[in-house]
Design a protein around this motif. Structure first.
Motif, PDB file in Angstrom:
ATOM      1  N   THR A 388      -2.769  24.709  48.074  1.00 32.79           N
ATOM      2  CA  THR A 388      -1.306  24.782  47.995  1.00 32.79           C
ATOM      3  C   THR A 388      -0.696  23.628  48.769  1.00 32.79           C
ATOM      4  O   THR A 388      -1.036  23.408  49.937  1.00 32.79           O
ATOM      5  CB  THR A 388      -0.790  26.102  48.592  1.00 32.79           C
ATOM      6  N   GLN A 389       0.175  22.861  48.117  1.00 35.41           N
ATOM      7  CA  GLN A 389       0.957  21.850  48.825  1.00 35.41           C
ATOM      8  C   GLN A 389       2.195  22.563  49.388  1.00 35.41           C
ATOM      9  O   GLN A 389       3.217  22.680  48.726  1.00 35.41           O
ATOM     10  CB  GLN A 389       1.339  20.719  47.880  1.00 35.41           C
ATOM     11  N   CYS A 390       2.052  23.028  50.612  1.00 38.26           N
ATOM     12  CA  CYS A 390       3.059  23.915  51.209  1.00 38.26           C
ATOM     13  C   CYS A 390       4.441  23.274  51.259  1.00 38.26           C
ATOM     14  O   CYS A 390       5.461  23.967  51.090  1.00 38.26           O
ATOM     15  CB  CYS A 390       2.622  24.327  52.608  1.00 38.26           C
ATOM     16  N   HIS A 391       4.505  21.974  51.470  1.00 37.19           N
ATOM     17  CA  HIS A 391       5.793  21.298  51.583  1.00 37.19           C
ATOM     18  C   HIS A 391       6.547  21.254  50.257  1.00 37.19           C
ATOM     19  O   HIS A 391       7.743  20.964  50.240  1.00 37.19           O
ATOM     20  CB  HIS A 391       5.582  19.868  52.095  1.00 37.19           C
ATOM     21  N   MET A 392       5.861  21.557  49.144  1.00 35.25           N
ATOM     22  CA  MET A 392       6.509  21.552  47.836  1.00 35.25           C
ATOM     23  C   MET A 392       7.097  22.915  47.467  1.00 35.25           C
ATOM     24  O   MET A 392       7.895  23.014  46.521  1.00 35.25           O
ATOM     25  CB  MET A 392       5.513  21.107  46.755  1.00 35.25           C
ATOM     26  N   ILE A 393       6.708  23.970  48.198  1.00 37.84           N
ATOM     27  CA  ILE A 393       7.205  25.305  47.853  1.00 37.84           C
ATOM     28  C   ILE A 393       7.827  26.033  49.039  1.00 37.84           C
ATOM     29  O   ILE A 393       8.566  27.000  48.839  1.00 37.84           O
ATOM     30  CB  ILE A 393       6.079  26.176  47.261  1.00 37.84           C
ATOM     31  N   ASN A 394       7.518  25.603  50.252  1.00 32.48           N
ATOM     32  CA  ASN A 394       7.970  26.297  51.456  1.00 32.48           C
ATOM     33  C   ASN A 394       9.045  25.465  52.152  1.00 32.48           C
ATOM     34  O   ASN A 394       8.800  24.326  52.555  1.00 32.48           O
ATOM     35  CB  ASN A 394       6.778  26.542  52.381  1.00 32.48           C
ATOM     36  N   GLU A 395      10.241  26.047  52.285  1.00 30.66           N
ATOM     37  CA  GLU A 395      11.368  25.308  52.837  1.00 30.66           C
ATOM     38  C   GLU A 395      11.117  24.829  54.265  1.00 30.66           C
ATOM     39  O   GLU A 395      11.592  23.766  54.667  1.00 30.66           O
ATOM     40  CB  GLU A 395      12.624  26.186  52.785  1.00 30.66           C
TER      41      GLU A 395
END
Length: 539
Positions: A388-395
């Motif tokens: 998961t690319q967290c910065h693409m889905i997590n604010e």
């Protein structure tokens, strides 16, 4: 020409419908006592102890508190949410990040979970995850999604695939027949004694569709695929692919799970006067002379009318063993015998799944290549299951990434089979596999700025042969414990349910048992239909 095309499409749709069947809408398990009042009568006090602050315990607590019960929720850990949705603050790079225990998808068929989201009013904290990206070693990457009416939605997935074709699907028809004609009432009797791998070999079924479509879902179930029950695989496929055209629709949280749902849920419980005790473990239960549970051994001066064990499988085993030990000198032999029956003939037979690990890495750069999905499953790239690319889905991560120019990637590794690797060595261990999936990270010399390792070894196993030992939420009452109920992901349900939906739904079941016994109207339970779309259900 256009007229002939339309006619051909309609004929194909009619034939496919006759062969495949018609999807069924979710069904509602209505209250067994619809004429009883919705709340406890004024002035009546009923106290409930709930052991475990995961999804099951929080689900039961909400239903009971809304009906006027005095609820005490005891959680041994420092955070609510349990094995699925636990989030904890982590200090990295001079600031605090709330790190989830992995990314969770909220599927269309998670009816209890979605009903909860609507009750809490947190719908805006989630967004649709439209496309299901998967990469393989032997196949081209897939971008799967389901659009249109059934069964044309499944046909569309096949036609869009760079790997699948109609000839391969024809080789898979024997297996498709069992999926389409799923019957939850007979599923475990028919198929739980063998693994799904054994099922595939038994009927000499072509493995292409399994490798491309089914294995990614199975890998995300936390299980060892070589022993995964065929019955559980049919259940998973029914829940997430076959039961209706929207079965594979899923949402994800826009921020960490604590902010998205756990904190609003806990706030709602506190507003209903639920007493939430963190860092409060329950070691054993205390019984009265009639065999009813009075309280737990850590709080002997308190007393409760009902108890719900919503702890994990191993914790529940420990509570039963310790309770049995306390009764070794008691004159009430019948209570000891009943406890021993539940423990030795059921709980002790249920093992845990292999542990899982989650490695979250902060990098100084971002991926910029052509293949750059926010979430990708990697079923053939052991030990990694999902990236998961967290910065693409997590604010939260997006704010840091936009300021720093970096990125945050989470590597989820289910069914870990590589022994004890120190946390500070884990990135070096998985890096060669990451290089195969995202070579850009190494070609452009990404620098690791920080990382965090999490995981758990408390998830229940769904290997073959376990269904006959798995209790239901009401099983303790059937064994002579009238004021005890179970709730959790390790239970069997008499309707299709899986992953985060199972603890939430069984939490409501446990609460409903209490409501029924006290003559308070039960809550309705919306569930996926027990039958697949096929016309030829096995009886």
């Amino acid at each position: 020409m256009a007229y002939k095309t339309v006619v051909i499409i309609l004929l194909v749709a009619v034939v496919a419908t006759l062969l495949v069947g018609i999807p069924k809408s979710p069904r509602t398990i209505t209250p067994a006592n619809p004429d009883d009042p919705e709340r406890l009568p004024e002035g009546v006090v009923k106290k409930v102890l709930i052991v475990g602050g995961g999804l099951a315990g929080m689900s039961a607590a909400l239903d009971l508190a809304e009906r006027g019960y005095q609820v005490t929720l005891r959680e041994a850990d420092s955070a609510l949410g349990g094995v699925y949705l636990q989030s904890k603050p982590v200090q990295k790079l001079g600031q605090t990040f709330i790190v989830d225990r992995g990314m969770q998808a909220w599927f269309h068929n998670f009816h209890s979970a979605w009903e909860l989201i609507h009750r809490l009013g947190v719908e805006d904290n989630f967004r649709r995850w439209e496309v299901h990206d998967v990469v393989y070693r032997k196949y081209e990457p897939e971008r799967m999604y389901s659009h249109g009416i059934f069964p044309l939605n499944l046909a569309g997935m096949i036609f869009r695939s760079p790997n699948l074709n109609i000839m391969e699907i024809l080789l898979w028809l024997r297996c498709a027949w069992d999926f389409i004609n799923y019957n939850h009432d007979t599923n475990f009797k028919r198929w739980d004694s063998i693994s799904f791998d054994e099922y595939m070999d038994m009927f000499d079924i072509h493995r292409g569709f399994y490798d491309i479509v089914l294995e990614p879902g199975m890998k995300a179930s936390y299980q060892d695929k070589s022993t995964f029950s065929a019955a559980e695989m049919f259940l998973f496929s029914h829940m997430f692919y076959v039961s209706n055209p929207q079965a594979d629709y899923r949402d994800i949280a826009k921020m960490n799970q604590a902010t998205a749902i756990i904190n609003p849920w806990a706030d709602k419980l506190r507003s209903l006067d639920v007493k939430i005790e963190m860092g409060s473990s329950v070691d054993s239960l205390i019984f009265d002379k009639s065999g009813k549970i009075v309280t737990d051994s850590g709080h002997p001066k308190e007393s409760y009318d009902h108890v719900i064990l919503a702890a994990g499988l191993n914790s529940t085993k420990t509570i039963f063993r310790n309770s049995l030990q306390l009764l070794k000198d008691a004159k009430d032999r019948s209570t000891r015998d009943r406890l021993n029956k539940v423990l030795e003939k059921h709980l002790a037979k249920l093992p845990l799944a292999p542990p899982f690990k989650i490695l979250t890495v902060w990098f100084d750069k971002r991926l910029q290549g052509d293949y750059n999905p926010a979430i990708v499953q990697t079923p053939s790239f052991q030990p990694i299951t999902i990236i998961t690319q967290c910065h693409m889905i997590n604010e939260d991560y997006a704010q840091w990434a936009n300021k720093s120019g970096g990125s945050v990637l989470a590597f989820q590794m289910f069914a870990w089979e590589h022994g004890k690797i120190p946390d500070d060595k884990l990135w070096n261990f998985v890096a060669p596999t990451v290089r195969e999936i995202f070579p850009e990270i190494f070609q452009r010399g990404f620098k690791v700025l920080a990382y965090h390792v999490d995981g758990a070894d408390t998830y229940p196993s769904y290997q073959k042969g376990l269904a006959k030992y798995r209790p239901t939420a009401t099983f303790p009452k059937e064994c002579g414990f009238p004021n005890l109920a179970f709730a959790g992901n390790w239970l069997h349900a008499k309707y299709p349910t899986a992953l985060i939906e199972r603890p939430i739904a069984t939490g409501r079941e446990a609460a409903n048992q209490i409501l029924l016994s006290d003559r308070v109207r039960q809550s309705p339970l919306i569930v996926t239909d027990s039958h697949g779309p096929g016309f030829f259900q096995y009886m």
